[in-house]
Design an enzyme around this catalytic site. Sequence first.
Site, mmCIF file in Angstrom:
data_model
loop_
_atom_site.group_PDB
_atom_site.id
_atom_site.type_symbol
_atom_site.label_atom_id
_atom_site.label_comp_id
_atom_site.label_asym_id
_atom_site.label_seq_id
_atom_site.Cartn_x
_atom_site.Cartn_y
_atom_site.Cartn_z
ATOM 1 N N LYS A 120 -37.146 47.294 26.024
ATOM 2 C CA LYS A 120 -37.210 48.762 25.946
ATOM 3 C C LYS A 120 -38.143 49.267 27.055
ATOM 4 O O LYS A 120 -39.186 48.658 27.317
ATOM 5 C CB LYS A 120 -37.716 49.218 24.571
ATOM 6 C CG LYS A 120 -37.864 50.751 24.465
ATOM 7 C CD LYS A 120 -37.938 51.227 23.029
ATOM 8 C CE LYS A 120 -39.282 51.059 22.374
ATOM 9 N NZ LYS A 120 -40.409 51.747 23.046
ATOM 10 N N GLU A 122 -39.877 52.969 28.631
ATOM 11 C CA GLU A 122 -40.139 54.395 28.409
ATOM 12 C C GLU A 122 -39.810 55.206 29.664
ATOM 13 O O GLU A 122 -40.092 54.769 30.779
ATOM 14 C CB GLU A 122 -41.621 54.611 28.049
ATOM 15 C CG GLU A 122 -42.007 54.019 26.707
ATOM 16 C CD GLU A 122 -43.448 54.335 26.311
ATOM 17 O OE1 GLU A 122 -44.119 55.126 27.002
ATOM 18 O OE2 GLU A 122 -43.903 53.758 25.304
ATOM 19 N N GLU A 189 -38.598 59.992 20.301
ATOM 20 C CA GLU A 189 -39.847 60.029 19.530
ATOM 21 C C GLU A 189 -40.404 61.448 19.484
ATOM 22 O O GLU A 189 -40.605 62.099 20.517
ATOM 23 C CB GLU A 189 -40.875 59.063 20.159
ATOM 24 C CG GLU A 189 -42.187 59.053 19.372
ATOM 25 C CD GLU A 189 -43.067 57.834 19.634
ATOM 26 O OE1 GLU A 189 -42.620 56.889 20.330
ATOM 27 O OE2 GLU A 189 -44.215 57.832 19.143
HETATM 28 O O1 KIV Z 1 -44.089 50.575 20.407
HETATM 29 C C1 KIV Z 1 -43.398 50.928 19.441
HETATM 30 O O2 KIV Z 1 -43.563 50.476 18.291
HETATM 31 C C2 KIV Z 1 -42.348 51.908 19.699
HETATM 32 C C3 KIV Z 1 -41.693 52.535 18.503
HETATM 33 C C4 KIV Z 1 -42.590 53.559 17.944
HETATM 34 C C5 KIV Z 1 -40.367 53.077 18.813
HETATM 35 O O3 KIV Z 1 -42.062 52.213 20.802
#
Ligand code: KIV
Length: 271
Positions: A120, A122, A189
Amino acid sequence: MSTFGKFQRVSTKTLNLMKREGKKIAALTAYDYITAKLLDDAGIDLILVGDSLGNVFQGNETTLPVTMDEMIYHTKAVAKGVSRSMLVVDLPFMAYQLSIDEAFRNAGRILKETPAGGVKIEGGKRVAETIRKITENGIPVMGHLGLTPQSIHQFGSYKQRGTDEDEANEILKDAKILEEAGAFSIVLEKIPRELAKKVTQSVSVPTIGIGAGPYCDGQILVTPDMLGLNKEFHPKFLRYYANLADILDGAFKNYIDDVRESHFPTDAESY
Ligand code: KIV
């Protein structure tokens, strides 16, 4: 579901099908083996090794200090408990900002050194080419828009994002850019529910909300938060599914009393 070893695994395809069939995706975070195994056994669709471990595991104020080596360490532990869910790992701050090649190398490290099925990242437009390079090379990428905690010093607070028209439009535009760049899903978010609805209707990939209301294709929470382990953290969007802080407090106090009063161990508990 796809066949993976002897197990059926949730994949990006499963998640996409779930969106198309209107089935909600349930996701939670994990940072250790025991929690991951409990989540996987309970039937969670997606487990995220989030860089939120910087807050809830390491006790930092922000996620910024988390390193690639720490993400890999936690992912290796989590992965041992996961046989069914899709496992996604956050690329931490400065693991993907320096250059596209550096981002690709770090995403590759996650998939090479752990059994994770995706990473993931950002950000919106500014990471689109990075996401394109990584996904074109076979590594699934989840996007993350709205409140992106790695930008906390730019935002100045953990307040809701996308409340003014300009920012809302930018988030909507970014979601389409991420989809076009190849992201298989997008975390939204802390944005208004109507904006999350618009984004969810505008992209073909599943949106996973945290503090983004009911119209997302799925929901994610930080597991220690939803278990009520940190009673000082109670944003509006968080629902406690357990009150573990009270349960643990009781257990620890009972143990301390039992030891001090020589009630533990008994004969039956001794060799
Ligand atoms: O780091 C994390 O746990 C996240 C979630 C809040 C989506 O990015």
